[in-house]
Design a protein around this motif. Sequence first.
Motif, PDB file in Angstrom:
ATOM      1  N   PHE A 100       8.353   7.450   7.437  1.00 53.15           N
ATOM      2  CA  PHE A 100       7.517   6.333   7.474  1.00 53.15           C
ATOM      3  C   PHE A 100       8.332   4.872   6.976  1.00 53.15           C
ATOM      4  O   PHE A 100       9.301   4.920   6.568  1.00 53.15           O
ATOM      5  CB  PHE A 100       6.266   6.489   6.037  1.00 53.15           C
ATOM      6  CG  PHE A 100       6.982   6.509   4.832  1.00 53.15           C
ATOM      7  CD1 PHE A 100       7.457   5.562   3.915  1.00 53.15           C
ATOM      8  CD2 PHE A 100       7.385   7.938   4.465  1.00 53.15           C
ATOM      9  CE1 PHE A 100       7.861   5.678   2.783  1.00 53.15           C
ATOM     10  CE2 PHE A 100       7.824   8.112   3.035  1.00 53.15           C
ATOM     11  CZ  PHE A 100       8.207   7.114   2.487  1.00 53.15           C
ATOM     12  N   PRO A 121       1.955   6.200   4.176  1.00 54.15           N
ATOM     13  CA  PRO A 121       0.667   6.972   4.876  1.00 54.15           C
ATOM     14  C   PRO A 121       0.972   8.548   4.708  1.00 54.15           C
ATOM     15  O   PRO A 121      -0.002   9.320   5.186  1.00 54.15           O
ATOM     16  CB  PRO A 121       0.946   6.594   6.245  1.00 54.15           C
ATOM     17  CG  PRO A 121       2.614   6.424   6.499  1.00 54.15           C
ATOM     18  CD  PRO A 121       2.942   5.353   5.312  1.00 54.15           C
ATOM     19  N   THR A 122       2.059   9.195   4.395  1.00 55.96           N
ATOM     20  CA  THR A 122       2.399  10.517   4.259  1.00 55.96           C
ATOM     21  C   THR A 122       2.021  10.865   2.859  1.00 55.96           C
ATOM     22  O   THR A 122       1.867  10.170   2.066  1.00 55.96           O
ATOM     23  CB  THR A 122       3.980  10.970   4.405  1.00 55.96           C
ATOM     24  OG1 THR A 122       4.838  10.155   3.533  1.00 55.96           O
ATOM     25  CG2 THR A 122       4.551  10.662   5.958  1.00 55.96           C
ATOM     26  N   GLN A 138       0.879  -1.085  -0.109  1.00 55.39           N
ATOM     27  CA  GLN A 138       0.177   0.188  -0.095  1.00 55.39           C
ATOM     28  C   GLN A 138       1.033   1.197   0.093  1.00 55.39           C
ATOM     29  O   GLN A 138       2.181   0.974   0.322  1.00 55.39           O
ATOM     30  CB  GLN A 138      -1.202  -0.001   1.222  1.00 55.39           C
ATOM     31  CG  GLN A 138      -0.232   0.126   2.663  1.00 55.39           C
ATOM     32  CD  GLN A 138      -1.012  -0.137   3.817  1.00 55.39           C
ATOM     33  OE1 GLN A 138      -2.271  -0.878   3.738  1.00 55.39           O
ATOM     34  NE2 GLN A 138      -0.884   0.556   5.019  1.00 55.39           N
TER      35      GLN A 138
END
Length: 360
Positions: free
Chosen positions: A210, A201-202, A198
């Motif tokens: 991350f 997240p940033t 995936q």
Amino acid sequence: MPPKVVIIGGGYGGSAAAKALDAIADVTLVEPKDAFLHNVGALRAAVDADFAPRIFLPYDNLLSRGRVVRDRAVRVEPRTVALASGRTLEADYIVLATGSGYPFPAKSDLDDSAASLERFGTTQKHLTEADRVLLLGAGPVGLEFAGEIKARWPQKQVVIIDPAPGILSEYSGPFREEILRQLDGLGIELLLGDSLAQDPPTEVGTAGEFTVTTRAGAEVTAQVWFRAYGVTPASDYLAGALAPARLASGHVEVTPSLQVKGQTTVFALGDITDVAEAKKAGAAMQHAEVIAGNITSLIEGGTELASYEPGPAAILLPLGPTGGAAELPGGELLGPEVTAQYKGADLMVGRFAETFGLGR
């Protein structure tokens, strides 16, 4: 009165076509940006604050007879171009040259050059703060961006992930080997045949540490990441009799003479065409030359039109100002020194500045 030619899009091909037709036709170039963005230099602009302003070239001196209208085409039919401002342009000939979108910093989707320049500055800041950079995509853009980052900050770690098992498969083995040799020398880490489970997240291009995991189970920690894949043809404005020529991919079907399929007075060039070749600035400019010649022939009453023939695979891939390699048509391999002379040193800024009448 000379025939009216409306060219939609002021990128490499559109600007070249407008300049070539300026002496024989009443040319209107429709372009939403306030300055030409020299995308060939965009990746260096993302790492070099002094270089960034040089890639914005005003349109003021491009044409001597015609005009550049800062607007956006929203509906184009064979003889009319409706603009976002509400204005409608009548045309005897139309050239579709709107190119494609691509993730920043390789291209910018901002129309204001000051805003784009500010965004490049923000990217420089986030890259400066990061010790480790993750790039998704090991195509020419990802590799060139990695080279620019390492040339500016040799101490930074750069990791590139790509699901393909190798790099640049459309080019020769010796060329790929030379690029791999230089990437290894720069300390750039390649994770090929793999992809992320995936996205990080940033936000893309924003500093913030991350850790992500690939589908093969590798863990990658970085402080900023960028996408280096994802071309989107810009052709959603086609309407009426032109709409059937737009494929599901967004590309536009063209004939060998680069006329839009089913049309005699509407042409298309560059990234939006369905021509089977790499989508590059050089190809768009070659399309423009063919189209300008064909429109000139039609204006003068000719019936024989030239065809465009895609050339053999060729590439100039700089890895920073002094690195990289090139493969010329026919397979000749050039090393970093000659590649830098052709493209790496100033990324052709001087050449295009002259084209736009800036003389710098």
